[in-house]
Design a protein around this motif. Structure first.
Motif, short mmCIF file in Angstrom:
data_model
loop_
_atom_site.label_atom_id
_atom_site.label_comp_id
_atom_site.label_asym_id
_atom_site.label_seq_id
_atom_site.Cartn_x
_atom_site.Cartn_y
_atom_site.Cartn_z
N VAL B 60 0.86 -1.17 0.00
CA VAL B 60 0.00 0.00 0.00
C VAL B 60 0.91 1.24 0.00
CG1 VAL B 60 -1.76 1.24 1.32
CG2 VAL B 60 -1.77 -1.25 1.28
N PRO B 61 0.59 2.27 -0.77
CA PRO B 61 1.43 3.47 -0.77
C PRO B 61 1.60 4.05 0.63
CG PRO B 61 -0.20 3.57 -2.54
CD PRO B 61 -0.53 2.37 -1.73
N ASN B 62 2.73 4.67 0.86
CA ASN B 62 3.01 5.28 2.16
C ASN B 62 2.03 6.37 2.54
OD1 ASN B 62 5.23 3.68 2.47
ND2 ASN B 62 6.69 5.20 1.72
N ARG B 63 1.27 6.83 1.58
CA ARG B 63 0.27 7.88 1.86
C ARG B 63 -0.84 7.35 2.77
NH1 ARG B 63 -2.77 8.84 -1.79
NH2 ARG B 63 -2.37 7.15 -3.25
N PHE B 64 -0.95 6.03 2.84
CA PHE B 64 -1.96 5.40 3.70
C PHE B 64 -1.30 5.04 5.04
CE2 PHE B 64 -5.56 4.62 0.86
CZ PHE B 64 -4.99 4.91 -0.36
N SER B 65 -1.85 5.55 6.12
CA SER B 65 -1.28 5.20 7.42
C SER B 65 -2.39 4.83 8.40
CB SER B 65 -0.43 6.34 7.99
OG SER B 65 -1.17 7.54 8.00
N PRO B 66 -2.38 3.57 8.85
CA PRO B 66 -3.36 3.16 9.85
C PRO B 66 -2.86 3.54 11.24
CG PRO B 66 -1.99 1.30 9.20
CD PRO B 66 -1.48 2.48 8.46
N LYS B 67 -3.84 3.78 12.13
CA LYS B 67 -3.46 4.07 13.52
C LYS B 67 -4.47 3.37 14.43
CE LYS B 67 -0.75 8.28 13.32
NZ LYS B 67 -0.37 8.06 11.94
N SER B 68 -3.93 2.66 15.42
CA SER B 68 -4.79 1.94 16.35
C SER B 68 -4.55 2.45 17.76
CB SER B 68 -4.51 0.43 16.27
OG SER B 68 -5.35 -0.29 17.14
N PRO B 69 -5.36 3.41 18.23
CA PRO B 69 -5.15 3.94 19.58
C PRO B 69 -5.45 2.94 20.67
CG PRO B 69 -7.15 4.85 18.59
CD PRO B 69 -6.48 4.04 17.52
N ASP B 70 -6.35 2.01 20.39
CA ASP B 70 -6.65 0.92 21.32
C ASP B 70 -7.25 -0.23 20.54
OD1 ASP B 70 -9.16 3.16 22.23
OD2 ASP B 70 -9.60 1.29 21.16
N LYS B 71 -7.51 -1.34 21.23
CA LYS B 71 -7.98 -2.55 20.55
C LYS B 71 -9.29 -2.36 19.80
CE LYS B 71 -8.86 -6.18 22.97
NZ LYS B 71 -8.92 -7.37 23.85
N ALA B 72 -10.08 -1.42 20.24
CA ALA B 72 -11.42 -1.27 19.67
C ALA B 72 -11.47 -0.29 18.49
CB ALA B 72 -12.40 -0.79 20.75
N HIS B 73 -10.36 0.36 18.21
CA HIS B 73 -10.35 1.38 17.15
C HIS B 73 -9.20 1.16 16.18
CE1 HIS B 73 -12.58 3.32 20.46
NE2 HIS B 73 -13.23 3.96 19.49
N LEU B 74 -9.51 1.34 14.90
CA LEU B 74 -8.47 1.31 13.86
C LEU B 74 -8.85 2.35 12.82
CD1 LEU B 74 -5.88 0.12 12.71
CD2 LEU B 74 -7.28 -1.56 11.48
N ASN B 75 -8.10 3.44 12.81
CA ASN B 75 -8.39 4.53 11.90
C ASN B 75 -7.46 4.48 10.70
OD1 ASN B 75 -10.28 5.42 13.85
ND2 ASN B 75 -8.67 6.53 14.92
N LEU B 76 -7.91 5.05 9.59
CA LEU B 76 -7.11 5.07 8.36
C LEU B 76 -6.96 6.50 7.91
CD1 LEU B 76 -5.76 3.33 6.14
CD2 LEU B 76 -7.92 3.42 4.90
N HIS B 77 -5.71 6.95 7.84
CA HIS B 77 -5.44 8.30 7.38
C HIS B 77 -4.81 8.23 6.00
CE1 HIS B 77 -4.92 12.58 7.93
NE2 HIS B 77 -3.73 12.46 7.40
N ILE B 78 -5.28 9.09 5.10
CA ILE B 78 -4.76 9.08 3.73
C ILE B 78 -4.28 10.49 3.38
CG2 ILE B 78 -5.16 8.32 1.35
CD1 ILE B 78 -7.84 7.08 2.37
N LEU B 83 -6.74 10.38 -7.60
CA LEU B 83 -7.97 9.89 -8.22
C LEU B 83 -8.14 8.39 -8.02
CD1 LEU B 83 -7.92 11.84 -11.61
CD2 LEU B 83 -9.32 12.32 -9.60
N GLY B 84 -7.02 7.65 -8.10
CA GLY B 84 -7.05 6.19 -7.98
C GLY B 84 -7.40 5.69 -6.59
N ASP B 85 -7.47 6.60 -5.62
CA ASP B 85 -7.84 6.20 -4.26
C ASP B 85 -9.36 6.06 -4.13
OD1 ASP B 85 -5.31 8.41 -2.88
OD2 ASP B 85 -5.16 6.32 -3.55
N SER B 86 -10.09 6.52 -5.12
CA SER B 86 -11.55 6.39 -5.08
C SER B 86 -11.93 4.91 -5.01
CB SER B 86 -12.18 7.02 -6.32
OG SER B 86 -11.96 8.41 -6.34
N ALA B 87 -12.69 4.56 -3.99
CA ALA B 87 -13.04 3.16 -3.75
C ALA B 87 -13.96 3.13 -2.53
CB ALA B 87 -11.79 2.32 -3.46
N VAL B 88 -14.39 1.91 -2.19
CA VAL B 88 -15.08 1.71 -0.91
C VAL B 88 -14.09 1.06 0.04
CG1 VAL B 88 -16.99 0.62 0.30
CG2 VAL B 88 -17.32 1.45 -2.03
#
Lengths: 115, 112
Positions: B60-78, B83-88
């Motif tokens: 995955v490109p470095n522009r995508f960075s996941p962050k998990s502050p705790d077990k119940a959360h996983l956020n995705l920062h882009i 244009l090619g990031d358009s998706a579900v």
């Protein structure tokens, strides 16, 4: 590495009839799990059925059953008494019981139910 | 009583912007995932975390960075959206390898 192949991009079935969706997979692992997921137009991914590779008995869930042929690496889904609500994309998926927890999906089969 | 929730459900943004998608699960699962579903409906794993530790990082490109502050959360920062990031993008969680993965409702990202 695991690969999953669904050779039928689209299928259709008459309401109340039976339809079978095909799935083949390739893995070098001896212990793995196989799944069928359904994605209706709402786009929610819903588990339909799960099969443990070490179990010879085919999994069933109400109208849904699988034909698991381990030697042939085949895992087809049979839907009996098809209902309008069964219309969806169906994805076959596999995951190894070793290494990382990576669920590998097939390309999906779009199922249309004809009233 | 939502099991896996994602916000927002829809995200429309301009090329070059930075955006985040949040995911939360209330199932007590140890493992969380991010998947990308492209316009042809193909689903591919991006990341997986187990107990806040990264265990899968696909190409995955470095522009995508996941962050998990705790077990119940996983956020995705882009960063620097293209244009090619358009998706579900789907978040999911599970107890572990052979267990059912429970999926969130998905976030449809459109980059203009």
């Amino acid at each position: 590495a695991q690969t999953v192949t669904q050779s039928q991009p689209e299928m259709s079935v008459q309401e109340a009839e039976t339809v079978t969706l095909s799935c083949t997979y390739d893995t070098s692992e001896s212990d793995y799990y196989l799944f069928w997921y359904k994605q209706p137009p709402s786009r929610q991914m819903i588990l339909v059925i799960r099969q443990e590779a070490y179990k010879q008995q085919n999994a069933t869930e109400n109208r849904f059953s699988v034909n698991f042929q381990k030697a042939a690496k085949s895992f087809s889904l049979k839907i009996s008494d098809s209902q309008l609500g069964d219309a969806a994309m169906y994805f076959c998926a596999s995951i190894s019981n070793f290494g990382n927890e990576k669920l590998t999906f097939g390309t999906g089969t779009r199922l249309t139910i004809i009233p | 009583d939502t099991a896996v929730s994602q916000t927002p459900k829809y995200l429309v943004t301009q090329m070059g912007n930075d955006k985040s998608i949040k995911c939360e699960q209330n199932l007590g699962h140890d493992t969380m995932y991010w998947y990308k579903q492209d316009s042809k409906k193909f689903l591919k794993i991006m990341f997986s975390y187990n107990n806040k530790e990264l265990i899968i990082n696909e190409t995955v490109p470095n522009r995508f960075s996941p962050k998990s502050p705790d077990k119940a959360h996983l956020n995705l920062h882009i960063n620097s959206l293209e244009l090619g990031d358009s998706a579900v993008y789907f978040c999911a969680s599970s107890h572990g390898r052979g267990s059912e993965q429970f999926f969130g409702p998905g976030t449809r990202l459109t980059v203009l």
